[in-house]
Design an enzyme around this catalytic site. Structure first.
Site, short mmCIF file in Angstrom:
data_model
loop_
_atom_site.label_atom_id
_atom_site.label_comp_id
_atom_site.label_asym_id
_atom_site.label_seq_id
_atom_site.Cartn_x
_atom_site.Cartn_y
_atom_site.Cartn_z
N ASP A 94 1.03 -1.25 -0.22
CA ASP A 94 0.11 -0.14 -0.18
C ASP A 94 0.79 1.10 0.03
OD1 ASP A 94 -2.69 1.63 0.38
OD2 ASP A 94 -1.43 2.00 2.25
N GLU B 299 1.09 -0.34 -5.31
CA GLU B 299 0.07 0.53 -5.35
C GLU B 299 0.98 1.89 -5.39
OE1 GLU B 299 -3.39 3.15 -3.53
OE2 GLU B 299 -2.02 2.45 -2.31
#
Length: 729
Positions: A407, A460
């Site tokens: 993330d 990401e």
């Protein structure tokens, strides 16, 4: 001959009783003496202590200092296994216990050296709480890194949360250690830290494998007893080449996927219900929003306090293992979101763990995240990098997870991420690149793939940072894949427009093919696109109800044919109307309506057809696997291209994004002959108008669009067609 002194010195006793002794084992426990063995016990909660050994022999210890220091000289040579303590409280309650201070350290010099270097790849096996036996005595060893603490004590249900009873000893590199006999699995505990600033704080174990269910936040001793049944899956995993395989991901938030009796499903319930559902829809993988322990459900799991503990909200760590195991047995891989970019400020967790900025940077310009109100890991510290790297390996190796979606990588790469001028500190060369974070990401990728070939590592990353999915040895960050945020943004922007305006924004669909092979991409329609006022995917679509469904069906047909792997957030497969929220389950009652059922049927058929069509995946990351037929028909809202398999077998995709059928269009085709409709998103099975070409078209030897053959093709309104030569199975 005068007696040899054997009592603790005044200074040692004072430090013990003050709770500042850094090596209580030097005073407490067993100590050889010319006349036998000296036993010293620190128990401020009892009035009397008897030392027991052998076949019931005993001697009363003498309290030699106020605060509970007892001492005895036993006329025998003892081992830790021989020694027992019988104690009585002031109100006459008697009990027997083992002495924690009679045992050798549970960490060796090599462990401590690797911790200091940040090279202990299996650090979870040494730090934290581990049920074990020493000299035949069963108990739990505790170890925690807190180099700047004045002292650290273990507290929990086993000692009535009284830290005076169990001070730890500090070993090299700031690791504190203690073995406590008779502490078993399930015991609730924390570390009581006398911080460098003099404050006494309670902290959960950074390496805990299990935690109390929030809002409680203590750690729990855990020892797995799970017997894995996924040997076939794990045996095949190292050989997987995901770039040349189908990869279709169903993204799930476990707490809001489905409820039973007003509560989220447990891990074991999810194993069967989610496993059946994903198998029915033919997804290759499930991706879980973060399931590492986190106190605030509203963070969706992205504010992690337990990097080694599956959240207790849905069951035990072995229940989580059951979920992974069962999905593997159904042929479904599992990816989890992993969050090394930041951590919450909760005082009971990692924040200022020993009174200093230990896991975070001391300078708020480096150590605080302005967007999320969280703290940023200090990637320049060996022990912090080791902590995070060990967490990544733990999920992949101990919990059999198949991949990590990392993330917020962009927030790690840039020192000025979401910061204004003067709010960030340049690197030594004056740039905004976070050199320490970059090296951490490269090291993580190299170690993960070195130890776990066949694993998935997905970034990401929302900027144009070059080489995110390029191998480390070629100068990249080393990820296997990167989320294609540009494709997502442009595609949703286009599809949300009324078709009458789409011709002015045609480039939003074609621009992505200019960089489609610069990285190994995943096309994400993720949770982030259906929250915070962005509306659900279905509700983003323009037009009336029929047009909204038709638009979304066309989008999915286009997406599954586009170069890159697919990711779809839960609810998108059947057309959730409401935005997603973590506090309620999906609106499963919508499946009583035909158009919602049809959309779900389409997603399942797309996945099955995708898996069976190598042209859609085995040259995904090779520009030779794609060719435009016509990228420029903006006025008609038409788009057409060919995908090629490694053996050059073609699949043609034609997309009509206008609300009128197109029956006057000729398209170049890779070869003449009969072509059949492999997919038509306007089929009545999916809720469409059932328009098309009766399942077959014929391509003639008439050059068109730079190809040697062409065909007149009827394109339904707001629909996507897939065509393959009729001789292709």
């Amino acid at each position: 001959m005068p007696a040899t002194p054997w009592h603790a010195s005044t200074d040692e006793a004072h430090a013990l009783l003050a709770g500042t002794h850094t090596n209580p084992h030097r005073v407490l426990g067993m100590h050889e003496h010319r006349d036998g063995t000296v036993i010293r016990v620190l128990r401020p909660d009892v009035a009397e202590v008897d030392v027991v050994w052998g076949q019931g022999r005993s001697i009363a210890a003498t309290q030699t200092a106020d605060g509970g220091l007892f001492e005895a000289l036993v006329p025998a040579k003892l081992s830790a296994a021989d020694l027992r303590l019988t104690m009585r409280t002031a109100d006459g309650v008697e009990f027997t216990a083992r002495d924690p201070y009679a045992f050798w350290p549970t960490l060796g010099d090599v462990d401590l050296h690797l911790v200091g270097e940040g090279r202990h790849e299996e650090l979870w096996r040494r730090l934290g709480a581990h049920v074990t036996s020493i000299e035949g005595v069963r108990g739990t060893s505790f170890a925690v890194w807190a180099p700047n603490a004045q002292s650290v004590r273990v507290v929990g249900t086993f000692n009535d949360w009284d830290g005076r009873r169990h001070p730890m000893r500090v070993l090299g590199t700031g690791v504190w250690e203690l073995f406590i006999p008779d502490v078993e699995e399930g015991t609730v505990y924390k570390y009581e830290v006398l911080r460098s600033d003099g404050h006494l704080t309670l902290h959960a174990d950074p390496f805990a494998f299990w935690a109390q269910e929030p809002p409680e936040n203590a750690s729990r001793v855990f020892q797995t007893s799970y017997q894995w049944q996924d040997q076939d899956w794990m045996g095949r995993r190292p050989e997987l080449q995901h770039h040349e395989r189908p990869l279709s991901i169903y993204e799930v938030h476990l707490g809001s996927w489905r409820h039973a009796d007003g509560r989220p499903l447990t891990y074991r319930e999810l194993a069967h219900e989610l496993g059946d559902y994903a198998h029915e829809l033919a997804f290759t993988h499930i991706e879980l929003l973060p399931v590492a322990e986190h106190p605030f459900a509203g963070s969706w799991g992205y504010q992690v306090t337990g990097q080694f503990a599956p959240t207790a909200r849905f069951g035990s760590p072995d229940d989580f293992r059951y979920l992974i195991d069962h999905l593997h047995q159904r042929g479904i891989g599992v990816i989890v979101d992993w969050v090394p970019a930041h951590f919450p400020r909760d005082e009971w967790a990692l924040a200022r763990f020993d009174g200093t900025a230990l896991y975070e940077h001391a300078d708020p310009r480096q150590g605080e995240h302005p967007d999320w109100g969280t703290l940023v890991y200090n990637f320049g510290r060996n022990e912090v990098r080791n902590f995070l790297l060990a967490s990544a390996l733990f999920w992949l190796e101990e919990l059999h997870v198949d991949g990590l979606r990392v993330d917020a990588v962009a927030s790690m790469l840039y020192l000025d991420y979401s910061r204004e001028e003067g709010e960030w500190v340049p690197n030594p060369y004056g740039g905004n690149e976070n050199l320490e974070a970059i090296e951490f990401l490269k090291e993580t990728a190299a170690v993960v793939y070195g130890r776990n070939p066949g694993a998935l590592l997905i970034a990401e990353e929302s900027t144009a940072w070059p080489g995110v999915s390029r191998p480390v040895h070629l100068g990249g960050l080393g990820f296997g894949f990167k989320w294609n945020m540009g494709w997502m943004h442009d595609t949703l922007s286009y599809f949300s427009r009324d078709p009458i305006h789409r011709r002015f924004h045609h480039n939003e669909l074609t621009f992505g093919l200019l960089y489609a092979w610069s990285e190994n991409y995943v096309l994400p329609l993720s949770h982030d696109e259906v929250v915070h006022g962005k509306r659900s995917l279905l509700d983003k679509m323009p037009g009336d109800r029929w047009q909204k469904f038709a638009n979304l069906r066309a989008l999915y047909g286009y997406m599954w044919a586009h170069p890159g792997k697919q990711l779809l957030f839960m609810g998108g497969e059947f057309g959730q109307w409401r935005e997603w929220t973590e506090s309620r389950q999906l609106d499963w009652d919508l499946l009583s309506e035909p158009d919602h059922r049809g959309l779900r049927q389409l997603v399942g058929d797309l996945n099955r057809t995708y898996r069976d069509t190598p042209a859609l995946w085995d040259r995904d990351h090779d520009p030779q696997g794609f060719r435009w037929i016509d990228a420029n028909n903006a006025d008609a809202n038409l788009l057409s291209f060919v995908r090629y398999a490694a053996d050059r077998s073609p699949m043609v995709c034609i997309v009509n994004l206008s609300p009128v059928p197109r029956d006057d269009q000729r398209f170049g085709m890779p070869q003449p002959g009969r072509w059949r409709e492999l997919m038509n998103t306007d089929a009545d099975t999916y809720g469409g108008g059932n328009l098309g070409n009766m399942g077959v078209i014929t391509a003639e030897t008439e050059p068109w669009h730079g190809m040697t053959a062409s065909a007149a093709v009827f394109i339904p309104p707001l629909a996507t067609l897939w065509l393959v030569p009729d001789d292709v199975p």
